[in-house]
Write an enzyme that holds these catalytic residues in place. Structure first.
Site, mmCIF file in Angstrom:
data_model
loop_
_atom_site.group_PDB
_atom_site.id
_atom_site.type_symbol
_atom_site.label_atom_id
_atom_site.label_comp_id
_atom_site.label_asym_id
_atom_site.label_seq_id
_atom_site.Cartn_x
_atom_site.Cartn_y
_atom_site.Cartn_z
ATOM 1 N N HIS A 114 -4.629 -5.817 2.400
ATOM 2 C CA HIS A 114 -3.554 -6.097 3.357
ATOM 3 C C HIS A 114 -2.556 -4.949 3.404
ATOM 4 C CE1 HIS A 114 0.171 -8.232 4.798
ATOM 5 N NE2 HIS A 114 -0.702 -8.789 5.613
ATOM 6 N N CYS A 115 -2.290 -4.340 2.257
ATOM 7 C CA CYS A 115 -1.340 -3.231 2.186
ATOM 8 C C CYS A 115 -1.763 -2.046 3.060
ATOM 9 C CB CYS A 115 -1.189 -2.740 0.749
ATOM 10 S SG CYS A 115 -0.693 -3.978 -0.459
#
Length: 329
Positions: free
Chosen positions: A317-318
């Site tokens: 997600h980062c």
């Protein structure tokens, strides 16, 4: 949006290990929606194009744009998009390398460079005089934002803004009605000051998936138990308790220097029709995937081996930032 790693940054020594992960992420995204890839320069763009084609990624689904970067964490330097009267507005918050921990000047300029290159079509861009990383906020689609005090109130972010001022600004900019603050929760090795997207995530307006530590001997046990208690006290927008889904605790992973790495199953990515779920070559991977299937019964759950990613203290997600349909030119 993905910002691709390159030899000028911290990934230089690990490109052979990490680029296949980027190709895997790109392939799964491009199967379901268009993909923007940010490239360091023209030679880097050509290199990425070759990698994607060799990896079976449909080139007609990919937009390659040049904007030099310090690092790859698009969640934190990409634009945050809101819909205002059903029209997209790109918000370009300031980025300062997670409180000045790393170089950030190139990353802070990426959104503006992409906008100036007409990457976002007709969507307007608003520059916001506030430091905010996308990984530090989690919204439910019903006016609620979940975050951590350790990050948003860190004096290295917005020293001139107290909690009340931050709340007022975020409510105005993001169309919020309320903000839920966590006082507890962290991951060893995390350098973001407890980004919420490593700890607790909305799956829908009534469901939160969160990391839970079941090992009393682990350094995280007390802190994550305290975070769990906070989540149990929170109420959803309709006044009822949240449905809380505990994600399993992977074995401790370390880098070659003996430092613990922040492996977390909460760092999943929701895309059209699927959820990309990070795995870590860990016995808990299977249970994590099963729990996410409970949370997203209408989505395909796609495992992505993110063990190479946590060497730089982030995960799936980062690395990514979503853009609403119609924004990408």
């Amino acid at each position: 949006m993905l910002t691709w790693p390159h030899r000028h940054g911290d990934w230089a020594a690990r490109l052979a290990q990490v680029e296949p992960v980027f190709v895997a992420i790109a392939r799964e995204i491009a199967r379901r929606e268009r993909l923007l890839v940010v490239c360091y320069d023209s030679a880097h763009r050509d290199h990425i194009d070759r990698l994607l084609r060799a990896g079976g990624v449909d080139p007609t689904r990919v937009v390659l744009r040049i904007a030099p970067s310090n690092d790859t964490w698009a969640r934190d330097h990409g634009p945050i998009t809101v819909l205002c009267q059903n029209e997209p507005l790109l918000l370009d918050f300031g980025f300062n390398g997670w409180g000045g921990k790393y170089g950030y000047a190139l990353d802070d300029a990426i959104t503006r460079r992409l906008y100036d290159a007409e990457t976002f079509g007709d969507a307007p861009l608003q520059t916001v005089d506030m430091i905010l990383e996308g990984g530090s906020i989690e919204v439910d689609g019903s006016g609620t934002l979940l975050t951590t005090r350790r990050c948003l109130l860190a004096p290295t972010r917005n020293r001139n803004l107290d909690q009340s001022a931050i709340e007022q600004k975020l409510k105005e900019l993001l169309g919020l009605t309320r903000i839920l603050w966590l006082d507890h929760g962290y991951l060893a090795g995390d350098d973001t000051d407890s980004h919420i997207d490593t700890l607790a995530r909305y799956c829908d307006a009534r469901t939160i998936a969160y990391v839970a530590c079941d090992d009393p001997k682990d350094e995280h046990y007390e802190e994550l138990k305290a975070m769990e208690a906070e989540l149990k006290r929170f109420r959803a927008a309709d006044g009822g308790p949240y449905r809380l889904v505990a994600l399993p605790w992977p074995r401790a992973a370390y880098n070659s220097d003996g430092a613990r790495l922040p492996a977390t199953y909460a760092n999943f990515l929701i895309i059209n029709g699927a959820v990309l779920a990070p795995t870590y070559d860990d016995p808990a991977d299977a249970l994590a995937l099963a729990r996410l299937r409970e949370c997203f019964p209408a989505h395909e759950i796609v495992a992505v081996n993110c063990r190479p990613l946590i060497e730089q203290y982030g995960s799936l997600h980062c690395l990514t930032m979503q853009l609403p349909a119609g924004v990408l030119a």
